[in-house]
Write a protein that holds these residues in place. Structure first.
Motif, short mmCIF file in Angstrom:
data_model
loop_
_atom_site.label_atom_id
_atom_site.label_comp_id
_atom_site.label_asym_id
_atom_site.label_seq_id
_atom_site.Cartn_x
_atom_site.Cartn_y
_atom_site.Cartn_z
N ALA A 45 0.83 -1.20 0.00
CA ALA A 45 0.00 0.00 0.00
C ALA A 45 0.87 1.26 0.00
CB ALA A 45 -0.92 -0.01 1.22
N GLU A 46 1.95 1.23 0.78
CA GLU A 46 2.85 2.38 0.83
C GLU A 46 3.46 2.65 -0.55
OE1 GLU A 46 7.28 3.49 2.56
OE2 GLU A 46 6.11 1.95 3.60
N ALA A 47 3.92 1.61 -1.21
CA ALA A 47 4.55 1.78 -2.52
C ALA A 47 3.59 2.43 -3.51
CB ALA A 47 5.04 0.44 -3.04
N PHE A 48 2.33 1.99 -3.48
CA PHE A 48 1.36 2.58 -4.41
C PHE A 48 1.06 4.02 -4.03
CE2 PHE A 48 -2.80 3.72 -5.95
CZ PHE A 48 -2.78 3.26 -7.26
N ALA A 49 0.84 4.27 -2.73
CA ALA A 49 0.51 5.63 -2.29
C ALA A 49 1.58 6.63 -2.72
CB ALA A 49 0.31 5.66 -0.78
N LYS A 50 2.83 6.21 -2.65
CA LYS A 50 3.93 7.11 -3.01
C LYS A 50 3.99 7.37 -4.51
CE LYS A 50 6.92 6.40 0.98
NZ LYS A 50 8.19 5.82 1.50
N ARG A 51 3.34 6.53 -5.31
CA ARG A 51 3.27 6.78 -6.75
C ARG A 51 2.28 7.90 -7.07
NH1 ARG A 51 1.84 1.05 -9.18
NH2 ARG A 51 1.46 2.33 -11.04
N ILE A 52 1.33 8.14 -6.16
CA ILE A 52 0.27 9.12 -6.42
C ILE A 52 0.48 10.40 -5.61
CG2 ILE A 52 -2.22 9.51 -6.44
CD1 ILE A 52 -1.23 7.23 -8.31
N SER A 53 0.66 10.23 -4.31
CA SER A 53 0.72 11.39 -3.42
C SER A 53 2.15 11.83 -3.14
CB SER A 53 0.04 11.05 -2.09
OG SER A 53 0.22 12.10 -1.16
N ARG A 54 2.32 13.13 -3.00
CA ARG A 54 3.61 13.70 -2.62
C ARG A 54 3.70 13.93 -1.12
NH1 ARG A 54 2.99 18.55 -6.89
NH2 ARG A 54 1.04 18.55 -5.69
N ASP A 55 2.68 13.44 -0.39
CA ASP A 55 2.61 13.71 1.05
C ASP A 55 2.29 12.41 1.81
OD1 ASP A 55 2.41 14.84 3.54
OD2 ASP A 55 0.55 15.94 3.16
N VAL A 56 3.24 11.50 1.79
CA VAL A 56 3.07 10.21 2.46
C VAL A 56 4.00 10.17 3.67
CG1 VAL A 56 3.24 7.69 2.28
CG2 VAL A 56 2.44 9.04 0.32
N THR A 57 3.44 9.94 4.84
CA THR A 57 4.23 9.85 6.07
C THR A 57 4.09 8.44 6.63
OG1 THR A 57 3.72 12.17 6.57
CG2 THR A 57 4.64 10.82 8.35
N VAL A 58 5.23 7.80 6.89
CA VAL A 58 5.23 6.44 7.43
C VAL A 58 5.75 6.47 8.86
CG1 VAL A 58 6.08 4.07 7.15
CG2 VAL A 58 5.65 5.50 5.12
#
Length: 333
Positions: free
Chosen positions: A266-279
């Motif tokens: 899920a993280e890998a996909f989210a980072k393809r779309i959003s520029r604001d991903v915090t883990v």
């Protein structure tokens, strides 16, 4: 650290792990007396906090264990609930009305009721058959639930190494203090970057799904009046991902159990779309004194400690008290 009472933090946590002897007595009673089902009953955050322990049992035990919503249990009943059942309740204040009604309902069915709270004279403590009381306001209830479920499963031959694990929990207060200290800079930075963000998309899985739900609903929504979406990492690709845009704030909670690859995906996909991903990843914290094989079990309380720091900094930068409510326990409903 901002708004952090170190002596109180250590004292409250120490009071929870100090309950080990009494918790073990209760777990032993369930095994020795042949109880054949266990209900973990809560409301709101205390319901969500039960999910990791339902999952723990489901992964390792044949004992039927269900996490249930207090109000729904009273309304619909449960065919498995009876005189060979036990029900566990948690309440910080010991006054949660839905839980009190559920305790009364369970007792009417002959169920053994067990309560964790911080107030010995509270309605919850006075209503259950067995009250296990820590210091006032001690939160979360993970140490007690880890000891309770760990001992119960160990007695059933379904959790090896319990004695070593329980012994290591004695050092948990100090380990979590270091987690809080380590998390402080990132918490402050996240809050500063998101003081004007009105919508967050939260993802978590495994034994962190309950915490994901809790933080989304009980903290960001209830305590900060922010809009959120929350989705289990295993369900991420079945609908909610369509809400992602380039500026969507995505918060990902990553733990150390078997479901980690699902959250990685899920993280890998989210980072393809959003520029604001915090883990927020529990692997980033040392947890001194905790054996590697037990770290995964502690992910919920580690993340609770980390996000507690985030919450205090959001309160500061947004000028919105975490204690402010418009409706909860303010209006009749």
């Amino acid at each position: 650290m901002l708004g952090f009472d170190e002596p109180e933090f250590l004292s409250q946590l120490a009071s929870t792990v100090a309950l080990r002897p009494r918790i073990e007595e209760v777990a032993d009673r369930l095994v020795d007396d042949g109880f054949d089902s266990l209900f973990l009953v809560g409301a709101g955050g205390t319901y969500a906090q039960m999910w990791p322990y339902e999952q723990f049992a489901r992964r390792t035990s044949t004992l039927p264990v269900r996490a249930v919503i207090a109000a729904e249990l009273v309304t619909t009943g449960d065919a498995a609930l009876g005189e060979r059942s036990a029900a566990v309740f948690t309440s910080v204040s010991g006054t949660t009305e839905d839980s009190l009604r559920a305790i009364e309902y369970c007792r009417s069915k002959g169920v053994l009721t067990i309560g964790f709270t911080g107030y010995p004279d509270s309605p919850v403590a006075q209503s259950v058959d067995v009250a296990l009381v820590s210091e006032p306001k001690a939160w979360p209830f993970d140490p007690q639930m880890l000891l309770f479920m760990g001992r119960l499963l160990a007695r059933r031959g379904e959790f090896e190494g319990y004695d070593r694990f329980a012994g290591e929990l004695a050092g948990l207060p100090g380990a979590l203090l270091e987690v809080a200290r380590h998390a402080e800079p990132a918490a402050a930075a996240f809050a500063e970057a998101h003081k004007d963000t009105e919508y967050h998309f939260l993802v978590g899985g495994g034994n962190l799904w309950g915490f994901t739900y809790l933080y989304s609903m009980c903290i960001l929504e209830e305590m900060q009046w922010l809009r959120t979406t929350r989705v289990h990492s295993a369900e991420f690709f079945h609908g909610s991902l369509e809400l992602l845009e380039q500026d969507t704030s995505v918060i990902i909670f990553q733990g150390e159990d078997e479901t980690r690859p699902l959250t990685d995906r899920a993280e890998a996909f989210a980072k393809r779309i959003s520029r604001d991903v915090t883990v927020f990843d529990t692997r980033e914290h040392a947890l001194e004194g905790i054996s590697p094989e037990f770290r995964g079990l502690l992910s919920p309380i580690v993340l609770d400690t980390v996000m507690g720091r985030v919450s205090k900094h959001l309160e500061r930068v947004r000028g919105h008290s975490l204690d402010l409510r418009r409706y909860y326990r303010v209006m009749d409903y």
